[in-house]
Design an enzyme around this catalytic site. Structure first.
Site, mmCIF file in Angstrom:
data_model
loop_
_atom_site.group_PDB
_atom_site.id
_atom_site.type_symbol
_atom_site.label_atom_id
_atom_site.label_comp_id
_atom_site.label_asym_id
_atom_site.label_seq_id
_atom_site.Cartn_x
_atom_site.Cartn_y
_atom_site.Cartn_z
ATOM 1 C CD GLU A 21 -9.081 -0.926 9.918
ATOM 2 O OE1 GLU A 21 -10.019 -1.586 9.552
ATOM 3 O OE2 GLU A 21 -8.889 0.465 10.151
ATOM 4 C CB SER A 33 -12.686 -3.815 9.022
ATOM 5 O OG SER A 33 -11.771 -4.067 7.617
ATOM 6 N NE ARG A 70 -1.757 4.856 8.067
ATOM 7 C CZ ARG A 70 -3.243 4.581 8.535
ATOM 8 N NH1 ARG A 70 -3.381 3.518 7.382
ATOM 9 N NH2 ARG A 70 -4.101 5.524 9.134
ATOM 10 N NE ARG A 103 -3.855 -2.491 2.508
ATOM 11 C CZ ARG A 103 -5.043 -2.597 3.164
ATOM 12 N NH1 ARG A 103 -4.763 -1.834 4.366
ATOM 13 N NH2 ARG A 103 -4.687 -3.771 3.117
ATOM 14 N NE ARG A 139 -2.718 -0.896 11.053
ATOM 15 C CZ ARG A 139 -3.819 0.329 10.737
ATOM 16 N NH1 ARG A 139 -5.098 0.023 11.417
ATOM 17 N NH2 ARG A 139 -3.402 1.236 9.662
#
Length: 464
Positions: free
Chosen positions: A370, A373, A298, A283, A425
């Site tokens: 987070e 999800s 990140r 990403r 994470r």
């Protein structure tokens, strides 16, 4: 139902001239019949899509197509009339008519193609509709569904994961930057083992729940990404494109998993289909600077285990709950304190009908972050990937002593996705929640079998 439509180039509208990457099977009649609902949905999602333009373009497409069919019928009639015995004058008249019809047909065929291009382009901009219970607003409007566990009383001066990881020689951003650039990282020593342990644990967990384990390509066609709802060429895209190839690096294994059944028809009896993949994620993280993105939170490349489900429309809401239950089980077994959030309209990606996020408490960062999800995308992706299912046969008829089965028409199925394990994470959460007074990190019990029985991460005698 996916409320997406397509766009067209007609005299009364200004539209782009570039051709869409593919044709999506969008429900234009749904758009026309639900304009108020779609206007509100676009507004709530902060989308630039225009349902009214889509409806007008659809009307224009229908008009031009009807005229095309009428001219084709006239030309066929003209051709039939030419077959009989005719006097020269009549034949000449029919020949002239045929030439005029042929010319008009060419004009209309070009116009239909142009109109359909515009219709597709504008229609594909429309986001999926939203579940009626989804909160309206930005990220601050997220609704807490459930809190699991409680914050640990560590009884020490809490350090963030970068301080813990640096002291234990686990995280090396400096070498990552020298070799690959900023926000690339080398995981060292026990951190490298921890990454593999997390992935192995997550894959074993989801396999035990009936998911077919897979590994998938890290490169996919740009058209596949677009069909899944990602924008490789959009502003602030998160996608890395490979120049002169038409290929992109995947940001999630959701994409290659979604494409497994592209352009296929699945018997209803096989649904739901549960897939799970280990994959590398790439990403760009455009526009993601700031303290909230510190360290491993990140990065540009990481490992992830992703779950993906194909289901009937009637099954999809229950499947979303199943995915959330699996995520809850995983993070509970890892000993984390976390909250489950019903994410608001402003935070939903275009494909999502509903999205449930899980945020783990990260004491070093002093906030929830987070870690996972789960999304129900209803038929949004299936209409673009052309994945259908064949409903079970309605009845059987007997004729002349033989049995005849009546097939029902195919329908678009629903797709869902959820993260079982996003490595960086989870490493953040483990390093910050499991740190001890002596600077070591206690390894969660469920991961120890995957780390050769290691119980804690201690400072090395010699830092290399």
């Amino acid at each position: 139902m996916d409320a997406t439509a397509s766009s067209s180039n007609c005299p009364s509208e200004t539209v782009e001239l570039n051709r869409p990457a593919f044709r999506a099977y969008l429900d234009f009649r749904f758009v026309k019949s639900n304009l108020d609902k779609l206007r509100e949905n676009v507004k709530n999602r902060n989308s630039s899509a225009d349902p009214d333009l889509v409806a007008r373009l659809y009307d224009n497409w229908v008009r031009v197509l009807e005229e095309l069919e009428s001219v084709r019928a006239d030309r066929n009639s003209n051709a039939r009339a030419m077959k009989g015995k005719l006097d020269p004058e009549k034949r000449s008249e029919l020949v002239d008519q045929g030439k005029a019809l042929k010319a008009r047909l060419a004009v209309l065929e070009a116009e239909v193609e142009m109109v359909e291009d515009a219709l597709q382009r504008e229609g594909q901009k429309l986001p999926n509709i939203s579940h009626p219970d989804v909160p309206v607003g930005g990220e601050e409007a997220a609704r807490v569904i459930k809190m699991v566990g409680s914050r640990r009383n560590l009884g020490l001066e809490v350090k963030d994961h970068m301080a813990v990881g640096t002291a234990l020689d686990l995280i090396d951003f400096e070498t990552g930057a020298n070799v690959s650039g900023a926000k690339f990282v080398y995981l060292r020593r026990a951190a490298a083992l921890l990454e593999l342990a997390l992935c192995n644990y997550a894959m074993q967990k989801v396999a035990s729940k009936g998911f077919l384990p897979m590994t998938t390509p890290d490169l996919v066609r740009e058209s596949v990404l677009i069909k899944c709802g990602f924008q490789p060429r959009g502003d602030n895209t998160q996608v890395y494109s490979i120049r002169d190839t038409g290929l992109c690096l995947t940001g999630t294994a959701e994409v290659p998993l979604a494409a497994v059944y592209m352009d296929q028809i699945i018997p209803e009896e096989q649904l739901p289909i549960r897939l799970a993949a280990f994959g590398h994620c790439f990403r760009t993280e455009a526009g993601s600077a700031g303290s909230a993105s510190r360290g491993l939170y990140r990065v540009h490349q990481f490992s992830k285990v992703e779950m993906f489900v194909l289901s009937t429309p009637e099954q999809s809401e229950a499947m979303l709950q199943e995915l959330c239950d699996i995520e809850e089980e995983i993070f509970t077994e890892l000993g984390l304190h976390f909250q489950m959030l019903d994410m608001p309209t402003g935070d939903l990606g275009a494909p999502a009908y509903r999205k449930i996020d899980i945020e783990a408490w990260m004491p070093g960062l002093q906030r929830y972050g987070e870690v996972s999800s789960a999304s129900n995308c209803t038929d949004y992706q299936a209409r673009r990937l052309n994945i259908r299912y064949r409903p079970s046969v309605a009845d059987e008829e007997r004729k002349g002593g033989s049995k005849k089965t009546r097939k029902l028409p195919t329908e678009f199925l629903h797709t869902l996705n959820a993260t079982a394990c996003a490595v960086p994470r989870l490493i953040v959460a483990i390093l910050e929640n499991c740190q001890a007074e002596d600077g070591s990190v206690v390894i969660p019990q469920v991961l120890r079998p995957y780390m050769g029985g290691m119980e804690c991460i201690q400072a090395p005698d010699l830092v290399l």
